[in-house]
Enzyme design. Structure first.
Site, PDB file in Angstrom:
ATOM      1  N   TYR A   1     -12.921  22.867 -14.080  1.00  0.00           N
ATOM      2  CA  TYR A   1     -13.730  22.448 -12.937  1.00  0.00           C
ATOM      3  C   TYR A   1     -13.676  20.932 -12.793  1.00  0.00           C
ATOM      4  O   TYR A   1     -13.438  20.407 -11.693  1.00  0.00           O
ATOM      5  CB  TYR A   1     -15.173  22.915 -13.117  1.00  0.00           C
ATOM      6  CG  TYR A   1     -16.081  22.530 -11.975  1.00  0.00           C
ATOM      7  CD1 TYR A   1     -16.115  23.291 -10.811  1.00  0.00           C
ATOM      8  CD2 TYR A   1     -16.900  21.408 -12.049  1.00  0.00           C
ATOM      9  CE1 TYR A   1     -16.940  22.946  -9.756  1.00  0.00           C
ATOM     10  CE2 TYR A   1     -17.725  21.057 -10.991  1.00  0.00           C
ATOM     11  CZ  TYR A   1     -17.739  21.822  -9.855  1.00  0.00           C
ATOM     12  OH  TYR A   1     -18.554  21.469  -8.797  1.00  0.00           O
TER      13      TYR A   1
ATOM     14  N   LYS B   1     -11.875  18.832  -9.650  1.00  0.00           N
ATOM     15  CA  LYS B   1     -12.639  17.917  -8.802  1.00  0.00           C
ATOM     16  C   LYS B   1     -12.101  16.487  -8.890  1.00  0.00           C
ATOM     17  O   LYS B   1     -12.126  15.742  -7.896  1.00  0.00           O
ATOM     18  CB  LYS B   1     -14.118  17.971  -9.177  1.00  0.00           C
ATOM     19  CG  LYS B   1     -14.778  19.312  -8.831  1.00  0.00           C
ATOM     20  CD  LYS B   1     -14.690  19.609  -7.332  1.00  0.00           C
ATOM     21  CE  LYS B   1     -15.486  20.825  -6.929  1.00  0.00           C
ATOM     22  NZ  LYS B   1     -15.478  21.058  -5.464  1.00  0.00           N
TER      23      LYS B   1
END
Length: 253
Positions: free
Chosen positions: A149, A153
């Site tokens: 994650y 990002k």
């Protein structure tokens, strides 16, 4: 930007931050099309006066169909928000984490790219508009429990910077929304998560500035965004690494 007169496609707007901002754009006077996979929620949003379009950002054909439908509904569409995202804890000592990693990258990074690619010719053709990408404070200050994650990002941030440079002179601007932990499905386990309504209000105030900031940074995310500059990065990553004990079999080392 003038948030009172935009025509917005909120991709990934059926829950959480996306839904909050969709309602706030609508309340400010903008027209909003919400895109997502949850057909029952889309039907409910249609009943509330929001246009709704089914879209799966991991499916290129679905993205093109959604683009065509959004532009059919609003040929003057001028703002595209790439809100779709997912995340999960991963134990990098266990190779089986790779299946989750693939999904996260496909949604968070490749999904963002698919949506941007679909709408870039339209926004350039109208000589103006805005892409709002969505990265995360975790992209600047990793949370080791959610490594892919964080990586996805961080990649969205880099892609947003490159996109802004490549679209310079076309009239299309790129704003990057950088949320901290917010009390949504992904951030609900964090006791320090920012209340969703407070986050939404602060984001809309920042988006309403002229010119639109390149990065939409609420106060709660500044410690993440500027950790390296402020010399707090390594200390904060060490603190956040303590959460690795929550992974199976880690409590005993």
């Amino acid at each position: 930007m003038d948030i009172t007169s935009r025509s917005v496609f909120m991709v990934g707007g059926t829950s959480g931050i996306g839904l909050e901002l969709a309602h706030r754009f609508q309340a400010a006077g903008s027209t909003v099309v919400v895109g997502g996979r949850r057909t029952e929620v889309l039907a409910q949003l249609s009943d509330e006066g929001l246009d709704a379009v089914e879209i799966d950002v991991t499916d290129p054909a679905s993205v093109i169909r959604a683009r065509d439908e959004a532009l059919r509904l609003h040929p003057d569409l001028d703002t595209v928000v790439t809100m779709s995202g997912t995340g999960a804890p991963e134990d990098l000592r266990d190779p089986s984490h790779f299946a989750a990693a693939q999904i996260i990258v496909d949604v968070n990074l490749l999904g963002t790219i698919r949506v941007i690619d679909a709408f870039t010719p339209h926004l350039i053709g109208r000589r103006g508009g805005t892409f709002i990408t969505v990265s995360s404070g975790i992209g600047f200050l990793p949370f080791p429990v959610m490594p892919t994650y964080a990586a996805s990002k961080a990649a969205v941030h880099a892609y947003s910077e490159a996109l802004r440079a490549q679209l310079d002179g076309t009239g299309v601007e790129v704003a990057e929304l950088v949320p901290p932990a917010v009390a949504t499905r992904i951030g609900s386990s964090n006791p320090h998560a920012l209340a969703l309504d407070a986050f939404g209000a602060e984001v809309m105030d920042l988006l309403g500035q002229n010119p639109t900031p390149h990065e939409i940074l609420v106060q709660a995310v500044l410690m993440h965004r500027w950790a390296e500059r402020d010399g707090t990065y390594h200390e904060l990553v060490a603190q956040r690494s303590q959460a690795l004990a929550m992974l199976p079999d880690r409590a005993q080392g």
